[in-house]
Design a protein around this motif. Structure first.
Motif, PDB file in Angstrom:
ATOM      1  N   UNK A 166       0.869  -1.169   0.000  1.00 55.08           N
ATOM      2  CA  UNK A 166       0.000   0.000   0.000  1.00 55.08           C
ATOM      3  C   UNK A 166       0.909   1.223   0.000  1.00 55.08           C
ATOM      4  N   UNK A 167       0.317   2.403   0.070  1.00 55.29           N
ATOM      5  CA  UNK A 167       1.135   3.616   0.112  1.00 55.29           C
ATOM      6  C   UNK A 167       2.005   3.660   1.367  1.00 55.29           C
ATOM      7  N   UNK A 168       1.621   2.933   2.399  1.00 51.23           N
ATOM      8  CA  UNK A 168       2.452   2.836   3.596  1.00 51.23           C
ATOM      9  C   UNK A 168       3.777   2.163   3.271  1.00 51.23           C
ATOM     10  N   UNK A 169       3.733   1.154   2.414  1.00 51.34           N
ATOM     11  CA  UNK A 169       4.960   0.483   1.996  1.00 51.34           C
ATOM     12  C   UNK A 169       5.851   1.374   1.165  1.00 51.34           C
ATOM     13  N   UNK A 170       5.235   2.186   0.311  1.00 53.82           N
ATOM     14  CA  UNK A 170       6.003   3.142  -0.492  1.00 53.82           C
ATOM     15  C   UNK A 170       6.733   4.115   0.428  1.00 53.82           C
ATOM     16  N   UNK A 171       6.032   4.605   1.438  1.00 50.18           N
ATOM     17  CA  UNK A 171       6.644   5.518   2.394  1.00 50.18           C
ATOM     18  C   UNK A 171       7.797   4.837   3.130  1.00 50.18           C
ATOM     19  N   UNK A 172       7.612   3.569   3.465  1.00 47.92           N
ATOM     20  CA  UNK A 172       8.671   2.837   4.170  1.00 47.92           C
ATOM     21  C   UNK A 172       9.926   2.712   3.302  1.00 47.92           C
ATOM     22  N   UNK A 173       9.746   2.442   2.015  1.00 54.34           N
ATOM     23  CA  UNK A 173      10.892   2.353   1.105  1.00 54.34           C
ATOM     24  C   UNK A 173      11.622   3.689   1.022  1.00 54.34           C
ATOM     25  N   UNK A 174      10.867   4.768   1.017  1.00 54.98           N
ATOM     26  CA  UNK A 174      11.481   6.100   0.939  1.00 54.98           C
ATOM     27  C   UNK A 174      12.344   6.410   2.150  1.00 54.98           C
ATOM     28  N   UNK A 175      12.112   5.708   3.243  1.00 62.38           N
ATOM     29  CA  UNK A 175      12.829   5.985   4.487  1.00 62.38           C
ATOM     30  C   UNK A 175      14.028   5.067   4.708  1.00 62.38           C
ATOM     31  N   UNK A 176      14.338   4.223   3.727  1.00 65.40           N
ATOM     32  CA  UNK A 176      15.569   3.419   3.842  1.00 65.40           C
ATOM     33  C   UNK A 176      16.739   4.393   3.786  1.00 65.40           C
ATOM     34  N   UNK A 177      17.540   4.499   4.826  1.00 65.76           N
ATOM     35  CA  UNK A 177      18.483   5.622   4.967  1.00 65.76           C
ATOM     36  C   UNK A 177      19.448   5.817   3.809  1.00 65.76           C
ATOM     37  N   UNK A 178      20.075   4.759   3.321  1.00 67.86           N
ATOM     38  CA  UNK A 178      21.115   4.913   2.298  1.00 67.86           C
ATOM     39  C   UNK A 178      20.664   4.455   0.913  1.00 67.86           C
ATOM     40  N   UNK A 179      19.357   4.392   0.695  1.00 70.75           N
ATOM     41  CA  UNK A 179      18.839   3.902  -0.579  1.00 70.75           C
ATOM     42  C   UNK A 179      19.344   4.757  -1.746  1.00 70.75           C
ATOM     43  N   UNK A 180      19.883   4.084  -2.766  1.00 72.13           N
ATOM     44  CA  UNK A 180      20.346   4.747  -3.974  1.00 72.13           C
ATOM     45  C   UNK A 180      19.577   4.291  -5.216  1.00 72.13           C
ATOM     46  N   UNK A 181      19.126   3.034  -5.212  1.00 71.76           N
ATOM     47  CA  UNK A 181      18.462   2.486  -6.391  1.00 71.76           C
ATOM     48  C   UNK A 181      17.317   1.586  -5.950  1.00 71.76           C
ATOM     49  N   UNK A 182      16.139   1.791  -6.571  1.00 73.75           N
ATOM     50  CA  UNK A 182      14.953   1.005  -6.238  1.00 73.75           C
ATOM     51  C   UNK A 182      14.292   0.533  -7.521  1.00 73.75           C
ATOM     52  N   UNK A 183      14.156  -0.778  -7.658  1.00 72.90           N
ATOM     53  CA  UNK A 183      13.447  -1.389  -8.777  1.00 72.90           C
ATOM     54  C   UNK A 183      12.232  -2.117  -8.207  1.00 72.90           C
ATOM     55  N   UNK A 184      11.064  -1.853  -8.783  1.00 69.37           N
ATOM     56  CA  UNK A 184       9.827  -2.503  -8.356  1.00 69.37           C
ATOM     57  C   UNK A 184       9.137  -3.061  -9.598  1.00 69.37           C
ATOM     58  N   UNK A 185       8.884  -4.353  -9.610  1.00 73.42           N
ATOM     59  CA  UNK A 185       8.212  -4.999 -10.735  1.00 73.42           C
ATOM     60  C   UNK A 185       6.926  -5.665 -10.274  1.00 73.42           C
ATOM     61  N   UNK A 186       5.910  -5.630 -11.127  1.00 74.69           N
ATOM     62  CA  UNK A 186       4.656  -6.364 -10.924  1.00 74.69           C
ATOM     63  C   UNK A 186       3.965  -5.974  -9.618  1.00 74.69           C
TER      64      UNK A 186
END
Length: 257
Positions: A196-216
């Motif tokens: 859900x959008x809660x999961x999207x927000x959680x991904x945005x808060x990964x501290x050192x995230x540089x690259x995010x791929x989401x499929x399906x």
């Protein structure tokens, strides 16, 4: 998103590349692949010229290689147990399965492993408890495993894990929140998650995230707007493409601007 899937074995023995230099090479190669949009789908490529399992194991035990890569045939738990306690192994890549939770202890015995890729292998959260013992591990790729937030939490605090590729409905909002517990996590690829959008927000808060791929993922494109606003620095792909609203969008090979 296999960041270090090159064909040359890296040697660590006396007179060759020191560990620090090797790690820098691996990180640089990882960045080039991810930033260049070259490998998000990670299609299995069978190598018709690859050596058999027996040949690669023999070379590993003889000290002439530090990796095993099998693309064409399944490898089972009994075979993997032949390597119990091997400290030469740096890269283990098995593309046809069928490693199970029975091999958790065997995997944990590869103390110097940097990269683990097990496709078509029905591992569960139990195996991540064992994999967490691999203190040198930097790249973990288990796209067909049955992993949930419980397993990701088992990796909490892992000091070196930088790349995570997981798939399935167990990758939900709670699992994405658990990824925030990985202090060095930079590259994430999730396949068929249930978010859900809660999961999207959680991904945005990964501290050192540089690259995010989401499929399906069932979420509409608009659901990712907040992530793009909060983390315009993140290289983001949805179903292997940039979104039109992505400030970091750039054309791929073969695409017009």
């Amino acid at each position: 998103m296999n960041a270090i899937d090159h064909r040359h074995s890296i040697r660590f023995r006396s007179g060759r590349l020191p560990m620090k230099a090797v790690l820098l090479i691996l990180l640089f190669t990882s960045f080039l692949h991810l930033a260049g949009c070259n490998s998000s789908s990670e299609t299995v490529r069978v190598n018709p010229n690859e050596k058999s399992w027996e040949e690669q194991v023999a070379e590993l035990k003889a000290g002439s290689t530090d990796q095993i890569e099998i693309t064409a045939t399944p490898v089972i738990d009994d075979q993997l147990e032949q390597l119990m306690g091997n400290t030469q192994l740096r890269k283990l890549m098995l593309d046809q399965g069928s490693i199970t939770d029975r091999s958790g202890e065997t995997l944990a015995s590869f103390k110097n492993l940097l990269q683990l890729r097990l496709r078509e292998s029905p591992l569960s959260d139990i195996s991540l408890i064992e994999i967490n013992k691999l203190e040198s591990l930097m790249f973990l790729n288990l796209p067909q495993a049955d992993i949930t937030a419980v397993g990701i939490k088992a990796l909490a605090g892992h000091a070196n894990l930088q790349q995570l590729r997981l798939g399935g409905p167990g990758i939900d909002d709670e699992a994405c929140e658990a990824m925030q517990l990985l202090p060095e996590l930079r590259y994430v690829h999730i396949i068929a998650p249930r978010l859900t959008e809660k999961g999207v927000q959680a991904l945005a808060l990964i501290p050192k995230l540089q690259s995010l791929y989401v499929d399906e993922c069932d979420l509409p494109e608009e659901a990712w707007d907040e992530l793009l606003k909060q983390r315009p620095d993140v290289h983001f792909h949805l179903d292997q493409q940039h979104l039109d609203r992505d400030p970091g969008k750039h054309p791929h090979v073969g695409q017009s601007k």
